[in-house]
Write a protein that holds these residues in place. Sequence first.
Motif, PDB file in Angstrom:
ATOM      1  N   UNK A 171      19.511 -45.842  34.801  1.00 20.75           N
ATOM      2  CA  UNK A 171      20.090 -44.553  35.185  1.00 20.75           C
ATOM      3  C   UNK A 171      19.108 -43.736  36.019  1.00 20.75           C
ATOM      4  N   UNK A 172      17.814 -43.795  35.661  1.00 16.32           N
ATOM      5  CA  UNK A 172      16.798 -43.022  36.378  1.00 16.32           C
ATOM      6  C   UNK A 172      16.650 -43.506  37.818  1.00 16.32           C
ATOM      7  N   UNK A 173      16.631 -44.821  38.002  1.00 14.64           N
ATOM      8  CA  UNK A 173      16.479 -45.358  39.363  1.00 14.64           C
ATOM      9  C   UNK A 173      17.807 -45.301  40.116  1.00 14.64           C
ATOM     10  N   UNK A 174      18.913 -45.328  39.362  1.00 11.36           N
ATOM     11  CA  UNK A 174      20.222 -45.320  39.998  1.00 11.36           C
ATOM     12  C   UNK A 174      20.560 -43.995  40.654  1.00 11.36           C
ATOM     13  N   UNK A 175      20.067 -42.893  40.085  1.00 14.04           N
ATOM     14  CA  UNK A 175      20.420 -41.572  40.611  1.00 14.04           C
ATOM     15  C   UNK A 175      19.998 -41.393  42.068  1.00 14.04           C
ATOM     16  N   UNK A 176      18.753 -41.756  42.450  1.00  8.85           N
ATOM     17  CA  UNK A 176      18.391 -41.564  43.870  1.00  8.85           C
ATOM     18  C   UNK A 176      18.889 -42.657  44.808  1.00  8.85           C
ATOM     19  N   UNK A 177      19.034 -43.915  44.322  1.00 10.18           N
ATOM     20  CA  UNK A 177      19.323 -45.001  45.270  1.00 10.18           C
ATOM     21  C   UNK A 177      20.805 -45.340  45.380  1.00 10.18           C
ATOM     22  N   UNK A 178      21.620 -44.922  44.408  1.00  2.86           N
ATOM     23  CA  UNK A 178      23.023 -45.300  44.466  1.00  2.86           C
ATOM     24  C   UNK A 178      23.836 -44.472  45.450  1.00  2.86           C
ATOM     25  N   UNK A 179      23.182 -43.569  46.139  1.00  2.00           N
ATOM     26  CA  UNK A 179      23.845 -42.892  47.251  1.00  2.00           C
ATOM     27  C   UNK A 179      23.887 -43.807  48.476  1.00  2.00           C
TER      28      UNK A 179
END
Length: 306
Positions: free
Chosen positions: A85-93
């Motif tokens: 979830x932590x890494x997903x927030x910035x890169x999943x855009x």
Amino acid sequence: MAEALNNLVQLMDPYLLQILVNIGIAIILALGLNIITGITGQLSLGHAAFMSVGAFASAIITIRFNIPFGLNLLLSGLMAAIVGAAIGFPILRLTGDYLAICTLGFAEIVKVVFLNMDITNKALGLTVPTPKSPIPMPIYVWLVAIIAIIFSSFMKDSRFGRALKAIRDDEIAAEAMGINITRYKIESFALGAFMAGVGGGLYAHFINYINPSDFGFLKSVDMLSMVVLGGLGSIAGTVVGASILAAAPEFLRFMSEYRMLVYGGLLVFLMVFRPNGLLGGVNFTDLVLRSLGRKPAIAEVREKQT
């Protein structure tokens, strides 16, 4: 009951037992990646990173704390989900190739970090003791695999799963229908990472030794191959693809010099003649209903409409 299970495991051939356990762990890992790539449509090349987080978290918990193995797996899965979830927030855009490159870079960062941490014993890795559990490890692996299959099947047909499929088909249309794309992407990423963490914990305690180098880029490619071979988004296909690719290296061991050549040739052959995967478009829930003599839900709805 526990004694009967132990006797059953002891009666089985150790080599065959190891193959079955590898297949079970592969199914858990592939189902987690299928949620991210197959159902949500987000190409991830860093799934091995979440597996490594779960493996090392589970190993450290076993070494330093005396807690039940089931709780151990839950904590290792939660640790991987938090990282996801932590890494997903910035890169999943990001989408497409850009997302794939970012997840690949993230996986390499995780590997390098583990290679330089004292708690993971750096490049020497960790020797993981066998967990104190009344249930034998092979039975434990397949119990978790069955739970993962059932959960994935119901999740795919739930409201949450339909939202993920809408994002995969058309993000703009999904957002126009009121779906919070960022939130659903992060949740799917965390859910897939959770399953990878649980699979990593099982892997660590079955192998009894883990090293950061075991969770490199090729491990992520193996898991992605399982999902693509079975059919993107198909639960049944993911199970079949994971089973085939987890067992293929062992069955081809008799031709060790040409094993990887045959292995790669089989993948190319299947992708040419079955570009959607072995069971692409097949619904696992529908297969179960048909085996029970019942009609799938979609068929019942169409009959009512006609």
